[in-house]
Write an enzyme that holds these catalytic residues in place. Structure first.
Site, PDB file in Angstrom:
ATOM      1  CB  ALA A  54      -0.937   0.004   1.203  1.00  0.00           C
ATOM      2  CE1 TYR A  55       3.179   1.535   4.486  1.00  0.00           C
ATOM      3  CE2 TYR A  55       5.400   0.681   4.268  1.00  0.00           C
ATOM      4  CZ  TYR A  55       4.273   0.916   5.036  1.00  0.00           C
ATOM      5  OH  TYR A  55       4.269   0.533   6.357  1.00  0.00           O
TER       6      TYR A  55
END
Length: 342
Positions: A54-55
């Protein structure tokens, strides 16, 4: 670096873990500069790198993959899955359907055939933990994952997962990644003791309390920083700022910056294996590395205890996990007609 064993896995990791959340669009969008930062951390002896799908929607993993070309075998590589990676409701969570796909996507972005640690980024109350552990067990047996871990799980969820793994003969969580800093010490009460009981390594995130323990945020001053632009409420919490004002002179008297004081505190607890650093620039990394030899005396730790008592939080991080019992009012309030004693 003086290496520590990650729980009972036998894997040796540095007390500083390089967190890659700030590499990519939400932090440092310059891939080449981010790669240089990663290389400098590795050259300094940091052998533990933590990222997540998700980064920056996978961009962080792509940057880490570029940086580790030719150096992969010397790095303990960790990533995570759970947070949304698209608009499809099934592109998130802790189901077998998603975790198998999420890992394949992460491996492709990272340019590797396995990760050393695959973590569940947050609990999923709508998913049976047996479903999650069963999928992770298959990924371990397939050789795509060496060990599995949880992140920001309440102590009760950690214990339940251990029991389910034992009863069902599944691979168990070997690590937990909770928030921990001088300002947020509640995990000392149950989470860290539970991790120690089950032989789990703890790699703590936000040891600088979301940036508050860098000294750049002071009471009555407007901080001009990258993190301040996100509008986190914990950055302006007066209670937290009051504690910072007490901690700064404590560090100055001991001849250390607030950043170095905070990092040394985080890795001083016997239940903590590594503290995750999240530099966005080379200057940030240089400052963190400069404090790697900092040691806190019992006297300083006692003074920190007097400012923020053990096992307590001063305010909460905006990114902290709240259980459904806290988030949903219906779970903590009886119906109006049932609230009286008579």
């Amino acid at each position: 670096m003086r290496y520590r064993t990650l729980g009972r896995t036998g894997i040796k990791v540095s007390p500083y873990c390089l967190g890659a959340m700030m590499f990519g669009a939400i932090g440092n969008p310059d891939h080449d500069d981010s790669v240089r930062i990663i290389h400098k951390a590795l050259d300094a002896g940091i052998n533990f790198v933590d990222t997540a799908d998700a980064y920056s929607r996978g961009e962080s993993e792509e940057i880490v993959g570029k940086a580790l070309k030719g150096r992969r075998d010397n790095v303990v590589l960790a990533t995570k899955a759970h947070l949304p990676m698209g608009d499809d409701p099934n592109q998130q969570g802790n189901s077998r359907r998603w975790l198998v796909r999420a890992l394949e996507d992460s491996l492709r972005r990272l340019g590797t055939d396995h990760v050393d640690l695959f973590q569940i980024h947050r609990p999923a109350p709508d998913t049976d933990v047996e479903e999650t552990l069963s999928a992770l067990t298959d990924l371990v047996r397939a050789g795509k994952v060496r060990a599995i871990g949880s992140s920001t799980f309440p102590a009760s969820d950690i214990v339940e997962a251990q029991w389910v793994a034992e009863r069902r003969g599944l691979v168990r969580f070997r690590t937990e990644q909770p928030p921990y800093s001088i300002l947020n010490r509640s995990i000392e009460r149950e989470v860290l003791p539970v991790c120690e009981r089950y032989g789990m390594g703890a790699m703590v995130w936000s040891p600088l309390a979301g940036g508050l323990l860098t000294g750049r945020y002071r009471k009555g001053r407007q901080a001009d920083s990258h993190r301040a632009r996100f509008g986190f409420q914990h950055m302006s919490d007066e209670r937290r700022l009051d504690a910072v004002e007490q901690l700064i002179p404590l560090g100055q008297k001991a001849g250390m910056s607030l950043t170095h004081l905070a990092m040394a505190f985080a890795i001083s607890h016997p239940g903590v294996t590594s503290a995750i650093i999240g530099p966005r620039t080379m200057d940030h990394l240089d400052d963190l590395l400069a404090g790697a030899e900092t040691t806190l005396t019992d006297e300083i730790l006692d003074q920190i205890d007097a400012i923020v008592p053990p096992g307590t939080d001063i305010g909460t991080l905006d990114t902290a996990y709240n259980t459904p019992a806290i988030q949903q009012t219906a779970l903590r309030r009886r119906r109006p007609d049932e609230r009286s004693a008579t």
